[in-house]
Design an enzyme around this catalytic site. Structure first.
Site, PDB file in Angstrom:
ATOM      1  N   ASP A  41      36.559  23.696  -7.723  1.00 56.67           N
ATOM      2  CA  ASP A  41      37.880  25.258  -7.850  1.00 56.67           C
ATOM      3  C   ASP A  41      38.689  24.396  -9.034  1.00 56.67           C
ATOM      4  O   ASP A  41      37.610  23.795 -10.106  1.00 56.67           O
ATOM      5  CB  ASP A  41      39.029  25.028  -6.792  1.00 56.67           C
ATOM      6  CG  ASP A  41      39.323  26.381  -6.806  1.00 56.67           C
ATOM      7  OD1 ASP A  41      38.199  27.131  -5.268  1.00 56.67           O
ATOM      8  OD2 ASP A  41      40.042  26.944  -6.822  1.00 56.67           O
ATOM      9  N   ASP A  42      39.768  24.851  -9.486  1.00 56.17           N
ATOM     10  CA  ASP A  42      40.607  24.677 -10.678  1.00 56.17           C
ATOM     11  C   ASP A  42      41.365  23.783 -10.990  1.00 56.17           C
ATOM     12  O   ASP A  42      40.156  23.067  -9.905  1.00 56.17           O
ATOM     13  CB  ASP A  42      41.782  25.791 -10.123  1.00 56.17           C
ATOM     14  CG  ASP A  42      42.384  26.254 -11.585  1.00 56.17           C
ATOM     15  OD1 ASP A  42      42.300  26.584 -12.957  1.00 56.17           O
ATOM     16  OD2 ASP A  42      43.519  27.219 -11.415  1.00 56.17           O
ATOM     17  N   LYS A 118      32.593  30.570  -8.951  1.00 60.60           N
ATOM     18  CA  LYS A 118      33.696  31.672  -8.689  1.00 60.60           C
ATOM     19  C   LYS A 118      34.552  31.715  -9.796  1.00 60.60           C
ATOM     20  O   LYS A 118      34.962  30.735 -11.055  1.00 60.60           O
ATOM     21  CB  LYS A 118      34.165  31.042  -6.913  1.00 60.60           C
ATOM     22  CG  LYS A 118      35.747  31.231  -6.877  1.00 60.60           C
ATOM     23  CD  LYS A 118      37.191  30.446  -6.309  1.00 60.60           C
ATOM     24  CE  LYS A 118      38.499  31.167  -6.282  1.00 60.60           C
ATOM     25  NZ  LYS A 118      39.029  30.124  -5.515  1.00 60.60           N
ATOM     26  N   ASP A 120      37.944  34.027 -11.132  1.00 59.80           N
ATOM     27  CA  ASP A 120      39.180  34.321 -10.508  1.00 59.80           C
ATOM     28  C   ASP A 120      39.996  35.835 -11.697  1.00 59.80           C
ATOM     29  O   ASP A 120      39.444  35.990 -12.176  1.00 59.80           O
ATOM     30  CB  ASP A 120      39.486  32.561 -10.374  1.00 59.80           C
ATOM     31  CG  ASP A 120      41.282  33.312  -8.970  1.00 59.80           C
ATOM     32  OD1 ASP A 120      41.027  33.997  -8.707  1.00 59.80           O
ATOM     33  OD2 ASP A 120      41.578  32.162  -8.777  1.00 59.80           O
ATOM     34  N   GLU A 153      38.757  38.847  -6.707  1.00 57.32           N
ATOM     35  CA  GLU A 153      39.748  39.602  -7.609  1.00 57.32           C
ATOM     36  C   GLU A 153      40.405  39.768  -6.403  1.00 57.32           C
ATOM     37  O   GLU A 153      41.837  41.029  -6.817  1.00 57.32           O
ATOM     38  CB  GLU A 153      39.387  40.462  -8.281  1.00 57.32           C
ATOM     39  CG  GLU A 153      38.370  41.813  -7.826  1.00 57.32           C
ATOM     40  CD  GLU A 153      39.375  42.647  -7.169  1.00 57.32           C
ATOM     41  OE1 GLU A 153      38.866  42.792  -5.846  1.00 57.32           O
ATOM     42  OE2 GLU A 153      38.851  43.694  -7.133  1.00 57.32           O
ATOM     43  N   GLY A 155      40.607  42.151  -3.577  1.00 53.38           N
ATOM     44  CA  GLY A 155      40.808  43.112  -2.915  1.00 53.38           C
ATOM     45  C   GLY A 155      40.667  44.164  -3.593  1.00 53.38           C
ATOM     46  O   GLY A 155      41.397  44.772  -3.420  1.00 53.38           O
ATOM     47  N   ASP A 156      42.169  43.484  -5.144  1.00 54.58           N
ATOM     48  CA  ASP A 156      43.117  44.321  -6.018  1.00 54.58           C
ATOM     49  C   ASP A 156      42.341  45.924  -6.131  1.00 54.58           C
ATOM     50  O   ASP A 156      42.877  46.697  -5.313  1.00 54.58           O
ATOM     51  CB  ASP A 156      42.751  43.881  -7.107  1.00 54.58           C
ATOM     52  CG  ASP A 156      43.508  44.242  -8.040  1.00 54.58           C
ATOM     53  OD1 ASP A 156      43.973  45.727  -7.835  1.00 54.58           O
ATOM     54  OD2 ASP A 156      43.882  44.072  -9.449  1.00 54.58           O
ATOM     55  N   MET A 157      40.995  45.674  -6.057  1.00 55.39           N
ATOM     56  CA  MET A 157      40.191  47.575  -6.594  1.00 55.39           C
ATOM     57  C   MET A 157      38.902  48.073  -5.562  1.00 55.39           C
ATOM     58  O   MET A 157      37.919  48.013  -6.248  1.00 55.39           O
ATOM     59  CB  MET A 157      39.783  47.137  -7.744  1.00 55.39           C
ATOM     60  CG  MET A 157      40.910  47.753  -8.457  1.00 55.39           C
ATOM     61  SD  MET A 157      40.398  47.944 -10.053  1.00 55.39           S
ATOM     62  CE  MET A 157      39.790  49.569 -10.704  1.00 55.39           C
ATOM     63  N   ARG A 171      35.750  38.274  -2.873  1.00 58.00           N
ATOM     64  CA  ARG A 171      37.020  38.200  -2.221  1.00 58.00           C
ATOM     65  C   ARG A 171      37.482  40.400  -1.914  1.00 58.00           C
ATOM     66  O   ARG A 171      38.028  40.365  -2.838  1.00 58.00           O
ATOM     67  CB  ARG A 171      37.815  36.973  -2.881  1.00 58.00           C
ATOM     68  CG  ARG A 171      37.059  35.879  -2.243  1.00 58.00           C
ATOM     69  CD  ARG A 171      37.757  35.301  -1.398  1.00 58.00           C
ATOM     70  NE  ARG A 171      39.953  35.530  -1.290  1.00 58.00           N
ATOM     71  CZ  ARG A 171      40.342  34.597  -1.646  1.00 58.00           C
ATOM     72  NH1 ARG A 171      39.496  33.718  -2.810  1.00 58.00           N
ATOM     73  NH2 ARG A 171      41.377  34.467  -1.711  1.00 58.00           N
ATOM     74  N   ASP A 175      44.331  34.762  -0.933  1.00 55.13           N
ATOM     75  CA  ASP A 175      44.440  34.093  -0.168  1.00 55.13           C
ATOM     76  C   ASP A 175      44.766  33.722   0.795  1.00 55.13           C
ATOM     77  O   ASP A 175      46.155  33.730   0.880  1.00 55.13           O
ATOM     78  CB  ASP A 175      45.017  31.872  -1.344  1.00 55.13           C
ATOM     79  CG  ASP A 175      44.370  32.334  -2.777  1.00 55.13           C
ATOM     80  OD1 ASP A 175      43.424  33.058  -3.124  1.00 55.13           O
ATOM     81  OD2 ASP A 175      44.972  31.636  -3.636  1.00 55.13           O
TER      82      ASP A 175
END
Ligand SMILES: *[C@@H]1O[C@H](CO)[C@@H](O)[C@H](O)[C@H]1NC(C)=O
Ligand SMILES: *[C@@H]1O[C@H](CO)[C@@H](O)[C@H](O)[C@H]1NC(C)=O
Ligand SMILES: *[C@@H]1O[C@H](CO)[C@@H](O)[C@H](O)[C@H]1NC(C)=O
Length: 353
Positions: A41-42, A118, A120, A153, A155-157, A171, A175
């Site tokens: 991950d990050d 992944k 982000d 993202e 579920g933003d858009m 996603r 989180d």
């Protein structure tokens, strides 16, 4: 390929040797059950690109580089996932994102032997995910290696509406945290988009918290069961080196994993909600139906699944397999199935006509 399961570690929190993670996935037997990806991950890279603009693996965390790690992970029969961001920096702001460097970074990932990305959504230029994510899709397609593209993202858009053309999973939520409320709210938000999931593109309510200690065993069973019937990517989020017997029993339930991996690939839905008592159901291959009876209330209660709610003819007699008891019930059932279920617990069944 069916759909595999990744295994995720955040390097921001843990200084982690990924070779050790790969070893643990094999020695615990999890790799044999289908958990094939080891995902970084990050915080895996240096803060600055090199003089040619390439991402540079963190010199302390990955002294031999990522390619050597990928070779090692592949030698164990596993796959390696990596992380980037559709912005100028990743979320932890300790390494660059890929915005404006999509082709170069995709080529770098392919050259290292990466199998999963992944992607982000932090520190962006303010443009929409529907603009920024497809640039990486094209870059990955040109990079010369199949790389699973995991859109993050949050579920933003409503990525379920456009994700199928852009990536392999998206996603649907922010989180997850390791507690009951967070888990069930991710499950609910993800369920709304059930119609959009199918082989090639899956709704992703975030990783599994099973084994991290913030929920009790029956709550983790509810968590794993909902993720399985939702055809969610099963990303283990705990340290598998110290996984307890209970954790292994949950993550290792082959009957539940088989539901997640069923070839029909249809996401189950909540077909009835009587307050905190829920009936989830969805079709499986060979005319079978998976039913999850979930009690979200603080007290024991009785839940009934009616055939007309779960897609079976009312008069059909079915055999019932209990996937957590690993038992086929003795009688056949007609019209409905009732069970008494403890607080924050569930029953998961396969019904076979
Ligand atoms: C898990 O095991 C590793 C060594 O195998 C140890 O370093 C680590 O502290 C353990 N973590 C927990 C939470 O027990
Ligand atoms: C369940 O089905 C049986 C017939 O198999 C019927 O007698 C019973 O009333 C039904 N129960 C409910 C709660 O609908
Ligand atoms: C798990 O926690 C919930 C919420 O506190 C509680 O209602 C339930 O009885 C617990 N289950 C077990 C098996 O401990």
């Amino acid at each position: 390929m069916a759909f595999d399961f990744p295994f995720l570690f955040s390097l921001c929190k843990l200084p982690f040797t990924f070779g050790v993670a790969a070893d643990a996935i094999v020695s615990t037997g999890l790799s044999k059950l289908g958990y094939h990806y080891v995902n970084i991950d990050d915080c895996w890279a240096e803060i600055a690109r090199d003089d040619k603009g390439n991402l540079v693996p963190h010199k302390v965390k990955f002294p031999s580089g990522i390619k050597a790690l990928a070779d090692y992970v592949h030698s164990k029969g596993l796959k390696l996932g990596i992380y980037s961001d559709a912005g100028y920096y990743t979320c932890a702001k300790k390494m660059p994102g890929s915005l404006g460097h999509e082709e170069q970074d995709a080529k770098t990932f392919a050259s290292w032997g990466i199998d999963y990305l992944k992607y982000d959504n932090c520190n962006t230029d303010g443009s929409k995910p529907t603009v920024r994510y497809p640039v990486m899709t094209k870059a990955l397609m040109k990079a010369g290696r199949p790389i699973y593209f995991s859109l993050c993202e949050w579920g933003d858009m409503h990525p379920a509406l456009w994700g199928m053309k852009v990536g392999n999973s998206w996603r649907t939520t922010n989180d997850i945290s390791d507690n009951w409320e967070s888990m069930v709210s991710r499950a609910d938000q993800n369920e709304v988009y059930a119609e959009y999931a199918r082989p090639g593109g899956w709704n992703d309510p975030d990783m599994l918290e099973v084994g991290n200690g913030g929920m009790n065993k029956s709550e983790y069973i509810v968590h794993f069961s909902i993720w399985a019937v939702s055809k969610a990517p099963l990303l283990i989020g705990c340290d598998v080196r110290n996984a307890s017997k209970d954790t292994m029993e949950i993550l290792g339930n082959t009957e539940v994993i088989a539901v997640n991996q069923d070839k029909l690939g249809v996401q189950a839905k909540k077909v009835r909600m009587l307050g905190d008592l829920e009936v989830w159901a969805g079709p499986l291959s060979d005319y079978r139906v998976v039913v999850l009876l979930a009690n979200r209330s603080p007290v024991k209660d009785t839940i009934t699944a009616h055939w007309d709610d779960i897609g079976l003819p009312a008069d059909s007699a079915v055999t019932v397999r209990d996937l957590w008891e690993h038992k086929t019930l003795e009688t056949k059932f007609v019209n409905n199935l009732t069970a008494t279920i403890d607080s924050h617990s569930c029953k998961m069944y396969i019904l076979k006509p």
